[in-house]
Design an enzyme around this catalytic site. Sequence first.
Site, mmCIF file in Angstrom:
data_model
loop_
_atom_site.group_PDB
_atom_site.id
_atom_site.type_symbol
_atom_site.label_atom_id
_atom_site.label_comp_id
_atom_site.label_asym_id
_atom_site.label_seq_id
_atom_site.Cartn_x
_atom_site.Cartn_y
_atom_site.Cartn_z
ATOM 1 N N ARG A 16 25.497 17.254 28.175
ATOM 2 C CA ARG A 16 24.962 15.900 27.970
ATOM 3 C C ARG A 16 23.462 15.941 27.662
ATOM 4 N NH1 ARG A 16 28.562 12.334 32.202
ATOM 5 N NH2 ARG A 16 30.281 12.174 30.740
ATOM 6 N N LYS A 63 48.981 7.080 33.073
ATOM 7 C CA LYS A 63 49.580 5.748 33.222
ATOM 8 C C LYS A 63 49.523 4.906 31.956
ATOM 9 C CE LYS A 63 48.554 4.918 38.069
ATOM 10 N NZ LYS A 63 47.657 4.113 38.899
ATOM 11 N N GLY A 104 36.947 12.025 27.761
ATOM 12 C CA GLY A 104 37.718 12.215 28.990
ATOM 13 C C GLY A 104 38.498 13.510 29.017
ATOM 14 N N GLY A 158 35.440 6.202 29.013
ATOM 15 C CA GLY A 158 35.663 4.749 29.151
ATOM 16 C C GLY A 158 35.167 3.995 27.935
HETATM 17 P P1 AMP Z 1 44.321 9.862 31.959
HETATM 18 O O1 AMP Z 1 43.098 9.929 32.818
HETATM 19 O O2 AMP Z 1 45.084 8.594 32.052
HETATM 20 O O3 AMP Z 1 44.037 10.296 30.522
HETATM 21 O O4 AMP Z 1 45.328 10.921 32.563
HETATM 22 C C1 AMP Z 1 45.072 12.275 32.517
HETATM 23 C C2 AMP Z 1 45.956 12.931 33.511
HETATM 24 O O5 AMP Z 1 47.307 12.718 33.192
HETATM 25 C C3 AMP Z 1 45.757 14.422 33.575
HETATM 26 O O6 AMP Z 1 45.149 14.755 34.781
HETATM 27 C C4 AMP Z 1 47.179 14.970 33.484
HETATM 28 O O7 AMP Z 1 47.434 15.959 34.452
HETATM 29 C C5 AMP Z 1 48.029 13.757 33.767
HETATM 30 N N1 AMP Z 1 49.379 13.880 33.198
HETATM 31 C C6 AMP Z 1 49.717 14.199 31.949
HETATM 32 N N2 AMP Z 1 51.062 14.296 31.835
HETATM 33 C C7 AMP Z 1 51.584 14.041 33.048
HETATM 34 C C8 AMP Z 1 52.904 14.017 33.570
HETATM 35 N N3 AMP Z 1 53.964 14.265 32.806
HETATM 36 N N4 AMP Z 1 53.049 13.719 34.870
HETATM 37 C C9 AMP Z 1 51.990 13.472 35.655
HETATM 38 N N5 AMP Z 1 50.724 13.473 35.210
HETATM 39 C C10 AMP Z 1 50.513 13.758 33.938
#
Ligand code: AMP
Length: 395
Positions: A35, A198, A351, A374
């Site tokens: 950064r 999610k 991210g 974000g």
């Molecule tokens: P996000 O912050 O919403 O982009 O989520 C990223 C996270 O999603 C990472 O830490 C991954 O380990 C998790 N992730 C990806 N695929 C899966 C899965 N099939 N089941 C559970 N977690 C997951």
Amino acid sequence: MKKTIRDMDVSGKKVIVRCDFNVPLKDGVITDDIRITSALPTIRYLIENGAKVILMSHLGRPEGEANMKYTLKPVAERICELLNKEIIFISAPEVVNDQVKKAAEALQAGDVMLLENVRFRKEETKNGAEFSKELAKLADIFVNDAFGTAHRAHSSTAGVADYLPAVSGFLIEKEVQFLGNAVESPERPFVAIMGGAKVGDKILVIENLLKKVDTLIIGGGMAYTFFKAQGYEIGTSILDAGNIGLAAELLKKAEEAGVQLLLPIDVKAAKAFDNEAETAIFDKDKIPADWMGLDIGPKSMELFANAIKEAKTVIWNGPVGVFEMSNFAAGTIAVAKILAESDAVTIIGGGDSAAAVEQFGLADKMTHISTGGGASLEFLEGKVLPGIACLQDKN
Ligand code: AMP
């Protein structure tokens, strides 16, 4: 188009620059200075053009108190090393005090000073006018170069622009150029790959991108909520139960918009959320009740690869599996490799996907890696970012 520092005469002017120096620290030592190095082109340009440079940033969450655990002192030292030049750092608990004002007043062309952590002041995150004015009074021009906080209306990211001419630095210019062009006038086919845990967190992005893309690929944990919406059993895979209806709606919207929506057709599953757990590949309609899908399977990799190979523009946000565990990283590695080999404009939306690309050593093969998780999500949602909206437009 927003004005940048190139559009201003900065010579002899005091220029206050909002940077994102929110670096990871371990026992007071910076563990990753990307950064800081990313901010150097803007800082060097200002120095070379005779500006008197005042840098400011937040670090961590001191919650409006002068907690020295979050002092910017290590950042000041690293900037000195990187610029190979002395810089002024006054660790004022109130960020701006008489000593700081005098030091700012005494700056000579090409001098650099760094203020203390702006979040030592509780007004900062409330965009309090008093603090914005104090910051503005130190300078003649405001430059925002902190994309990572551009989605926040804080004193140092937006409020200060109420009192000074405001333009962007090179980092924000680059973000707006790549993310903006991709969303508004992409070279087609335009493919978006969405992953992560999610659906709930990414609904607005998916809705906005459905109006823009030719193909939307959905992987990662969120795919299971879509499987459920299609009537499949998903075993113990992650489910965003409150958003099954919404996933069904998004599937319908994609169809209505003529967007090709690709979900995984097979998964790599395990009996537990554990890298050492027994694994197996299942087609998506055959996931046993006591297994959880943790990565995409080989057929899905091929399906996604074929779609990405056709693309001229690709945006990727979110890993397609639990890439932090080596046994479930293959899908995310495959996606990263296809992007690295592609001639398309490839944009990584900050991210976890940015971390994944770095981890696999493929970062320099991408067209653009966004510096804001974000902020890039909100940009892709089509939202106005206060830290960018406050900057002057080009005529
Ligand atoms: P996000 O912050 O919403 O982009 O989520 C990223 C996270 O999603 C990472 O830490 C991954 O380990 C998790 N992730 C990806 N695929 C899966 C899965 N099939 N089941 C559970 N977690 C997951």
